[in-house]
Design an enzyme around this catalytic site. Structure first.
Site, PDB file in Angstrom:
ATOM      1  N   PRO A 173       9.226  -9.002  11.262  1.00 12.74           N
ATOM      2  CA  PRO A 173       9.514  -8.692   9.860  1.00 12.74           C
ATOM      3  C   PRO A 173       9.794  -7.197   9.657  1.00 12.74           C
ATOM      4  O   PRO A 173      10.649  -6.830   8.840  1.00 12.74           O
ATOM      5  CB  PRO A 173       8.237  -9.112   9.118  1.00 12.74           C
ATOM      6  CG  PRO A 173       7.557 -10.083  10.024  1.00 12.74           C
ATOM      7  CD  PRO A 173       7.928  -9.692  11.431  1.00 12.74           C
TER       8      PRO A 173
ATOM      9  N   GLY B 120       0.803  -1.226   0.000  1.00 14.64           N
ATOM     10  CA  GLY B 120       0.000   0.000   0.000  1.00 14.64           C
ATOM     11  C   GLY B 120       0.836   1.276   0.000  1.00 14.64           C
ATOM     12  O   GLY B 120       0.376   2.317   0.465  1.00 14.64           O
TER      13      GLY B 120
ATOM     14  N   LYS C 170       7.869  -1.627  21.107  1.00 12.85           N
ATOM     15  CA  LYS C 170       8.773  -2.716  20.757  1.00 12.85           C
ATOM     16  C   LYS C 170       9.635  -2.327  19.538  1.00 12.85           C
ATOM     17  O   LYS C 170      10.845  -2.516  19.526  1.00 12.85           O
ATOM     18  CB  LYS C 170       7.972  -3.986  20.451  1.00 12.85           C
ATOM     19  CG  LYS C 170       8.842  -5.196  20.302  1.00 12.85           C
ATOM     20  CD  LYS C 170       8.092  -6.446  20.659  1.00 12.85           C
ATOM     21  CE  LYS C 170       9.065  -7.615  20.698  1.00 12.85           C
ATOM     22  NZ  LYS C 170       8.365  -8.878  20.867  1.00 12.85           N
TER      23      LYS C 170
ATOM     24  N   CYS D  53     -14.838   4.188 -24.746  1.00 10.20           N
ATOM     25  CA  CYS D  53     -13.895   3.849 -25.811  1.00 10.20           C
ATOM     26  C   CYS D  53     -14.409   2.693 -26.672  1.00 10.20           C
ATOM     27  O   CYS D  53     -15.261   2.897 -27.521  1.00 10.20           O
ATOM     28  CB  CYS D  53     -12.518   3.569 -25.217  1.00 10.20           C
ATOM     29  SG  CYS D  53     -11.225   3.786 -26.442  1.00 10.20           S
TER      30      CYS D  53
ATOM     31  N   ARG E 105      -6.914   3.158 -31.193  1.00 12.20           N
ATOM     32  CA  ARG E 105      -6.427   3.299 -32.569  1.00 12.20           C
ATOM     33  C   ARG E 105      -7.565   3.656 -33.527  1.00 12.20           C
ATOM     34  O   ARG E 105      -7.375   4.384 -34.475  1.00 12.20           O
ATOM     35  CB  ARG E 105      -5.830   1.977 -33.065  1.00 12.20           C
ATOM     36  CG  ARG E 105      -4.613   1.557 -32.313  1.00 12.20           C
ATOM     37  CD  ARG E 105      -3.925   0.353 -32.950  1.00 12.20           C
ATOM     38  NE  ARG E 105      -2.730   0.068 -32.172  1.00 12.20           N
ATOM     39  CZ  ARG E 105      -2.716  -0.721 -31.100  1.00 12.20           C
ATOM     40  NH1 ARG E 105      -3.825  -1.316 -30.695  1.00 12.20           N
ATOM     41  NH2 ARG E 105      -1.596  -0.910 -30.431  1.00 12.20           N
TER      42      ARG E 105
ATOM     43  N   GLU F 236      16.777  -5.263  -7.347  1.00  9.94           N
ATOM     44  CA  GLU F 236      16.582  -4.245  -8.384  1.00  9.94           C
ATOM     45  C   GLU F 236      16.307  -2.841  -7.858  1.00  9.94           C
ATOM     46  O   GLU F 236      16.406  -1.897  -8.601  1.00  9.94           O
ATOM     47  CB  GLU F 236      15.506  -4.687  -9.381  1.00  9.94           C
ATOM     48  CG  GLU F 236      14.208  -5.116  -8.741  1.00  9.94           C
ATOM     49  CD  GLU F 236      13.185  -5.567  -9.779  1.00  9.94           C
ATOM     50  OE1 GLU F 236      13.552  -5.888 -10.917  1.00  9.94           O
ATOM     51  OE2 GLU F 236      11.993  -5.571  -9.410  1.00  9.94           O
TER      52      GLU F 236
ATOM     53  N   GLU G 112     -12.791   8.158 -16.939  1.00  8.69           N
ATOM     54  CA  GLU G 112     -12.442   7.620 -15.610  1.00  8.69           C
ATOM     55  C   GLU G 112     -11.060   8.094 -15.160  1.00  8.69           C
ATOM     56  O   GLU G 112     -10.787   8.129 -13.964  1.00  8.69           O
ATOM     57  CB  GLU G 112     -12.530   6.088 -15.600  1.00  8.69           C
ATOM     58  CG  GLU G 112     -11.549   5.327 -16.499  1.00  8.69           C
ATOM     59  CD  GLU G 112     -12.055   5.101 -17.918  1.00  8.69           C
ATOM     60  OE1 GLU G 112     -12.922   5.871 -18.375  1.00  8.69           O
ATOM     61  OE2 GLU G 112     -11.569   4.161 -18.587  1.00  8.69           O
TER      62      GLU G 112
ATOM     63  N   LYS H 132       2.887  -9.414  14.859  1.00  3.62           N
ATOM     64  CA  LYS H 132       4.327  -9.598  15.027  1.00  3.62           C
ATOM     65  C   LYS H 132       5.114  -8.451  14.393  1.00  3.62           C
ATOM     66  O   LYS H 132       4.838  -8.030  13.261  1.00  3.62           O
ATOM     67  CB  LYS H 132       4.764 -10.934  14.397  1.00  3.62           C
ATOM     68  CG  LYS H 132       4.060 -12.152  14.965  1.00  3.62           C
ATOM     69  CD  LYS H 132       4.161 -12.279  16.472  1.00  3.62           C
ATOM     70  CE  LYS H 132       5.489 -12.809  16.950  1.00  3.62           C
ATOM     71  NZ  LYS H 132       5.518 -12.891  18.453  1.00  3.62           N
TER      72      LYS H 132
ATOM     73  N   GLU I 160       8.111   7.559  -4.572  1.00  2.00           N
ATOM     74  CA  GLU I 160       7.770   6.194  -4.150  1.00  2.00           C
ATOM     75  C   GLU I 160       8.672   5.208  -4.887  1.00  2.00           C
ATOM     76  O   GLU I 160       8.714   5.185  -6.111  1.00  2.00           O
ATOM     77  CB  GLU I 160       6.302   5.899  -4.477  1.00  2.00           C
ATOM     78  CG  GLU I 160       5.917   4.478  -4.118  1.00  2.00           C
ATOM     79  CD  GLU I 160       4.546   4.051  -4.657  1.00  2.00           C
ATOM     80  OE1 GLU I 160       3.759   4.921  -5.086  1.00  2.00           O
ATOM     81  OE2 GLU I 160       4.289   2.835  -4.653  1.00  2.00           O
TER      82      GLU I 160
ATOM     83  N   ASP J 271      -0.197   3.339 -10.185  1.00  2.00           N
ATOM     84  CA  ASP J 271      -0.009   4.163  -8.985  1.00  2.00           C
ATOM     85  C   ASP J 271      -0.142   5.651  -9.278  1.00  2.00           C
ATOM     86  O   ASP J 271      -0.564   6.424  -8.432  1.00  2.00           O
ATOM     87  CB  ASP J 271       1.360   3.898  -8.354  1.00  2.00           C
ATOM     88  CG  ASP J 271       1.276   2.744  -7.363  1.00  2.00           C
ATOM     89  OD1 ASP J 271       0.262   2.662  -6.646  1.00  2.00           O
ATOM     90  OD2 ASP J 271       2.206   1.932  -7.325  1.00  2.00           O
TER      91      ASP J 271
ATOM     92  N   HIS K 111     -11.609   8.141 -22.175  1.00  2.00           N
ATOM     93  CA  HIS K 111     -11.662   7.426 -20.893  1.00  2.00           C
ATOM     94  C   HIS K 111     -11.818   8.447 -19.765  1.00  2.00           C
ATOM     95  O   HIS K 111     -10.839   8.784 -19.094  1.00  2.00           O
ATOM     96  CB  HIS K 111     -10.369   6.628 -20.677  1.00  2.00           C
ATOM     97  CG  HIS K 111     -10.243   5.446 -21.569  1.00  2.00           C
ATOM     98  ND1 HIS K 111     -10.841   4.252 -21.294  1.00  2.00           N
ATOM     99  CD2 HIS K 111      -9.593   5.280 -22.744  1.00  2.00           C
ATOM    100  CE1 HIS K 111     -10.558   3.381 -22.253  1.00  2.00           C
ATOM    101  NE2 HIS K 111      -9.804   3.985 -23.142  1.00  2.00           N
TER     102      HIS K 111
HETATM  103  N1  GLN Z   1      -9.678  -1.432 -29.473  1.00  2.00           N
HETATM  104  C1  GLN Z   1     -10.211  -0.139 -29.662  1.00  2.00           C
HETATM  105  C2  GLN Z   1      -9.240   0.760 -30.424  1.00  2.00           C
HETATM  106  O1  GLN Z   1      -8.082   0.503 -30.469  1.00  2.00           O
HETATM  107  C3  GLN Z   1     -10.632   0.500 -28.359  1.00  2.00           C
HETATM  108  C4  GLN Z   1      -9.509   0.742 -27.405  1.00  2.00           C
HETATM  109  C5  GLN Z   1      -9.987   1.034 -26.002  1.00  2.00           C
HETATM  110  O2  GLN Z   1     -11.096   0.721 -25.631  1.00  2.00           O
HETATM  111  N2  GLN Z   1      -9.145   1.630 -25.182  1.00  2.00           N
HETATM  112  O3  GLN Z   1      -9.635   1.763 -30.973  1.00  2.00           O
END
Ligand code: GLN
Length: 543
Positions: A189, A16, A222, A393, A475, A148, A522, A186, A139, A71, A520
């Site tokens: 660790p 986390g 501790k 998308c 694409r 690594e 989101e 514990k 981070e 992240d 997107h």
């Molecule tokens: N496969 C689709 C494209 O390349 C949609 C890609 C996606 O949903 N991010 O256009």
């Protein structure tokens, strides 16, 4: 001058660190500082774009078109500011740059060696990413003791020597197990992880202790006794997901504030707060998540075969979080139901039974052919039954295919991604895209503007702003040859690229909520500012 907080992880991976880093960032931002966050990934990939999401989690897309470790998404969600791609540093990037420089003759006459060249390159990148900020969080991925991440820890120590200890501090996020046969938390660790960090010359200033429950005083003492860390600097960070817990990561900054971590960090870095933190909005948003007034289920139709629950959420983390943000705003608990698209493809599949009880459907982004016909069936179901639909998308592209086939009568309409010889290539590669590919890129990546259509639902959801921008990763595009027929048959293009060529948003005006976006959204959602389309979607699922 920028001051640094370095966050490392001990005992186990997945402890986390990312959320701890993001939460610390938010706390310091609340105290009036300008803050940025840098993620170091010790793998040899140059970025996360080529990694399998089911193994490594979602590929996060930055505003400037980076395909990055997820992240960075947490940093943006907690800091509510864009974090550019250069804030993700990987071993691959470091060596690639050094080898390129060597080949170019930049080091002519010198022996190019691990020391000083590797730590210098790491420090240069850190300084570039943090320039102009009061504070930068760094981070370091992986776990102390891994081979690594040694170069990066070495570089941190070297940075400390350069800028002085007052300008840098270290936090170690560790895990305290409670073995079932002793039922006791514990600390051993953690003691060993502290020791491993010291082997690299780094004395942690803070230990953030993750565990099933909060760390009690005897255990703090501790660790103090055995590892010589002031118990005041041993911070409890109990689980926030699971039974009897608030089940939201957004409570973590508030939890850390209870331990006065912000004040303690500022003290050790010789800083005074620039303003008094105001957590009121954050607190009420968290409260609505913890005690929601209503509850609904929403389906996400994708291809989920052979993925465990945990990876599932991880591969769609930004959608999961965007739904959380919208849930808080609408004071509702949204249960996400993962619907496996290939299941809907079975000839005998009873779609209305499978989708019964579900108040709305999201079709997320995706690539390739598997599950596509099942997703299209789900879209038909939404369109015909006034079930709220949000297409992201690929979700938009498949909604256009569904509309072309079933409303415009273009039988066999498809995307050339799947069927290069379709008679009706409603989704296709456009010359714009081929230009990107000629330049060595493969996708439309990062933030692009869209002009929203007046009087559209989408524009209303974006608070009537005429031009907005969202992040892209794809694409293919809606083929301009079919724009006219789609619109004539009633599909509204509610947002276009500024040159009017690319379809960015679609909607069905008479529908309860039927919206798709080529972007997107989101990736730009946060607890206090949910993505408008997610907010609108959840709101109409409730109606
Ligand atoms: N496969 C689709 C494209 O390349 C949609 C890609 C996606 O949903 N991010 O256009």
């Amino acid at each position: 001058m920028t001051k640094y907080i370095v966050i490392t992880g001990g005992v186990i991976s997945g402890v986390g660190k990312g959320v701890a880093t993001a939460s610390i960032g938010r706390i310091l931002k609340e105290n009036g500082f300008s803050v940025t966050a840098i993620k170091i990934d010790p793998y040899i990939n140059c970025d996360a774009g080529t990694m399998r999401p089911t193994e490594h989690g979602e590929v996060w897309v930055t505003g400037d078109g980076g395909e990055i470790d997820q992240d960075l998404g947490n940093y943006e969600r907690f800091l509510e500011q864009p974090i550019p791609k250069r804030n993700n540093i990987t071993t691959g990037q470091i060596y690639k740059t050094l080898i390129e420089k060597e080949r170019r003759g930049d080091f002519l006459g010198e022996t190019v060696q691990f020391i000083p060249h590797v730590p210098d390159e790491i420090k240069n990148r850190i300084k570039e990413a943090s320039a102009g900020f009061d504070l930068a969080l760094i981070e370091i991925g992986g776990t102390v003791g891994d081979y690594e991440n040694i170069p990066f820890l070495f570089a941190m120590k070297s940075l400390e020597n350069e800028i002085g200890k007052i300008n840098i501090c270290y936090a170690l996020v560790t895990y305290l197990p409670v073995p079932s046969h002793i039922s006791e938390m514990k600390t051993k660790p953690t003691q060993l992880a502290i020791k491993l960090l010291r082997e690299e010359g780094i004395q942690p200033d803070f230990i953030l202790c993750r565990g099933k429950q909060a760390l009690d005083e005897p255990r703090k003492r501790k660790i103090e006794q055995y590892s010589n860390i002031l118990s005041d600097h041993i911070i409890s960070m109990p689980d926030v997901t699971g039974d009897n817990t608030p089940n939201t990561l957004y409570v973590i900054p508030l939890d850390l504030e209870k331990e006065k971590l912000g004040d303690k960090l500022m003290k050790i870095l010789g800083l005074n707060p620039k303003k008094t933190p105001d957590w009121s909005e954050w607190k009420s948003a968290v409260n609505r998540l913890v005690n929601p007034k209503k509850e609904i289920s929403v389906g996400i139709v994708g291809k989920y075969l052979k993925i465990g629950d945990f990876q599932l959420i991880d591969s769609y983390i930004s959608i999961h979080e965007a739904i959380k943000h919208a849930s808080s705003k609408n004071d509702v608990k949204v249960n996400l139901v993962w619907i496996n698209a290939p299941e809907l493809e079975e000839p005998k599949a009873n779609i209305s039974r499978i989708l019964s009880g579900i108040k709305g459907i999201i079709i997320p982004g995706g690539f390739g052919s598997s599950g596509v016909e099942g997703k299209i069936k789900a879209i038909t179901y939404c369109r015909e039954n006034h079930v709220p639909f949000l297409g992201l998308c690929y979700g938009l592209q498949l909604a256009v295919i569904e509309f072309a086939r079933n409303v415009c009568g273009l039988n066999g309409a498809h995307t050339t991604e799947i069927d290069p010889h379709t008679k009706y290539p409603v989704i296709d590669l456009l010359p714009e895209q081929e230009n990107i590919m000629e330049k060595g890129g493969t996708m439309r990546l990062g933030e692009y503007p869209a002009i929203l259509t007046e009087n559209s639902r989408v524009r209303e959801l974006y608070h009537n702003v005429g031009e907005i921008s969202e992040r892209h990763r794809h694409r293919y595009e809606v083929n301009p040859l079919f724009h006219q027929i789609l619109q004539e048959k009633g599909l509204v293009f509610s947002g276009m690229s500024p040159n009017g060529k690319l379809v960015e948003f679609i909607e069905l005006p008479q529908h309860k909520f039927f919206i798709g976006t080529q972007a997107h959204p989101e990736f730009k959602s946060s607890l206090l500012h949910p993505a408008p389309l997610f907010d609108g979607f959840v709101e109409s699922c409730l109606k």
